[in-house]
Enzyme design. Structure first.
Site, PDB file in Angstrom:
ATOM      1  N   PHE A   2      65.481  65.122  42.481  1.00  0.00           N
ATOM      2  CA  PHE A   2      65.258  64.620  43.832  1.00  0.00           C
ATOM      3  C   PHE A   2      66.264  63.527  44.185  1.00  0.00           C
ATOM      4  CE2 PHE A   2      61.130  66.329  42.741  1.00  0.00           C
ATOM      5  CZ  PHE A   2      60.595  66.787  43.939  1.00  0.00           C
ATOM      6  N   ASP A   3      66.860  63.630  45.354  1.00  0.00           N
ATOM      7  CA  ASP A   3      67.567  62.499  45.937  1.00  0.00           C
ATOM      8  C   ASP A   3      66.505  61.446  46.277  1.00  0.00           C
ATOM      9  OD1 ASP A   3      69.671  61.063  47.245  1.00  0.00           O
ATOM     10  OD2 ASP A   3      68.915  61.800  49.159  1.00  0.00           O
ATOM     11  N   LEU A   4      66.924  60.206  46.474  1.00  0.00           N
ATOM     12  CA  LEU A   4      65.959  59.143  46.781  1.00  0.00           C
ATOM     13  C   LEU A   4      65.895  58.850  48.278  1.00  0.00           C
ATOM     14  CD1 LEU A   4      63.962  56.957  46.005  1.00  0.00           C
ATOM     15  CD2 LEU A   4      65.898  55.494  45.338  1.00  0.00           C
ATOM     16  N   ASP A   5      66.945  58.229  48.817  1.00  0.00           N
ATOM     17  CA  ASP A   5      66.936  57.851  50.234  1.00  0.00           C
ATOM     18  C   ASP A   5      66.954  59.092  51.126  1.00  0.00           C
ATOM     19  OD1 ASP A   5      67.063  55.221  49.428  1.00  0.00           O
ATOM     20  OD2 ASP A   5      69.242  55.088  49.626  1.00  0.00           O
TER      21      ASP A   5
END
Length: 212
Positions: A2-5
């Site tokens: 997963f990417d965060l932002d």
């Protein structure tokens, strides 16, 4: 992965206000926070240079100004997208291994994940150790995360993010990508990047990740 932002959390308010604060320190008044949404995701130096003409030499000063606001107020001017916590709980319950792959530096990324009680759902966090843009290559971050954790079955691996650079990083490593449309990347950006799989909502993302 997963990417965060823009994928797990809506970090835009804190980041854009921090950019606004830093620009003002240099005599640049930008009242439109939406215009500063382009700073959410990419390495900061890249964006300050591209959109406001800062040089590599002047970047340390503008980064210091950014951190004056961000590390005190901006970092937690943020929220978890509705449904993300339940999604992570479900994926963990199904025995799926979840990771974070972000260009946000490691320590701020950990602080955000810990603050919102998300860190416990991830086996590892792939992130640069500092703000050096050379360390913010998404493909390298994903590749190192895969190698470090011995992930060899790429057919069972997917990167989830909201920007085309996330898709590019996934392609560089031969893994599937799913673009989320509830973050900071537009549907037009996904189409231009020829993204095959997209999820308009967290519910759609759940369906994509759990379908047989």
């Amino acid at each position: 992965l997963f990417d965060l932002d823009g994928t797990l959390t809506d970090s835009g308010p804190g980041i854009t206000k921090s950019v606004q604060y830093a620009l003002k320190k240099f005599g640049i008044v930008e009242p439109d926070l939406k215009k500063l949404g382009v700073f959410v995701g990419p390495p900061l130096e890249e964006s300050f240079m591209k959109y406001y003409g800062f040089s590599h030499e002047s970047y340390p000063a503008v980064l210091a100004a950014f951190h004056e606001y961000f590390l005190v107020n901006g970092i937690f001017d943020n929220s978890v997208y509705p449904g993300i916590l339940q999604l992570l709980q479900e994926l963990n319950g199904q025995g799926k291994n979840c990771f974070v792959a972000t260009t946000k530096p490691y320590m701020p990324a950990c602080r955000v994940l810990e603050h919102f009680h998300l860190k416990e759902y991830f086996r590892d966090i792939g992130a640069p150790q500092d703000e050096n843009p050379l360390n913010g290559d998404k493909g390298k971050i994903i590749g190192e995360l895969l190698r470090k954790n011995g992930i060899c079955d790429l057919t069972e691996t997917v990167m989830i993010g909201d920007r085309a650079r996330d898709a590019d990083g996934a392609r560089q490593n031969g893994i599937l990508f799913c673009g989320v449309l509830y973050g900071y990347g537009s549907e037009e950006e996904m189409k231009a990047a020829e993204i095959e799989y997209t999820a308009a909502t967290v519910k759609d993302l759940y369906s994509f990740l759990t379908e047989e």
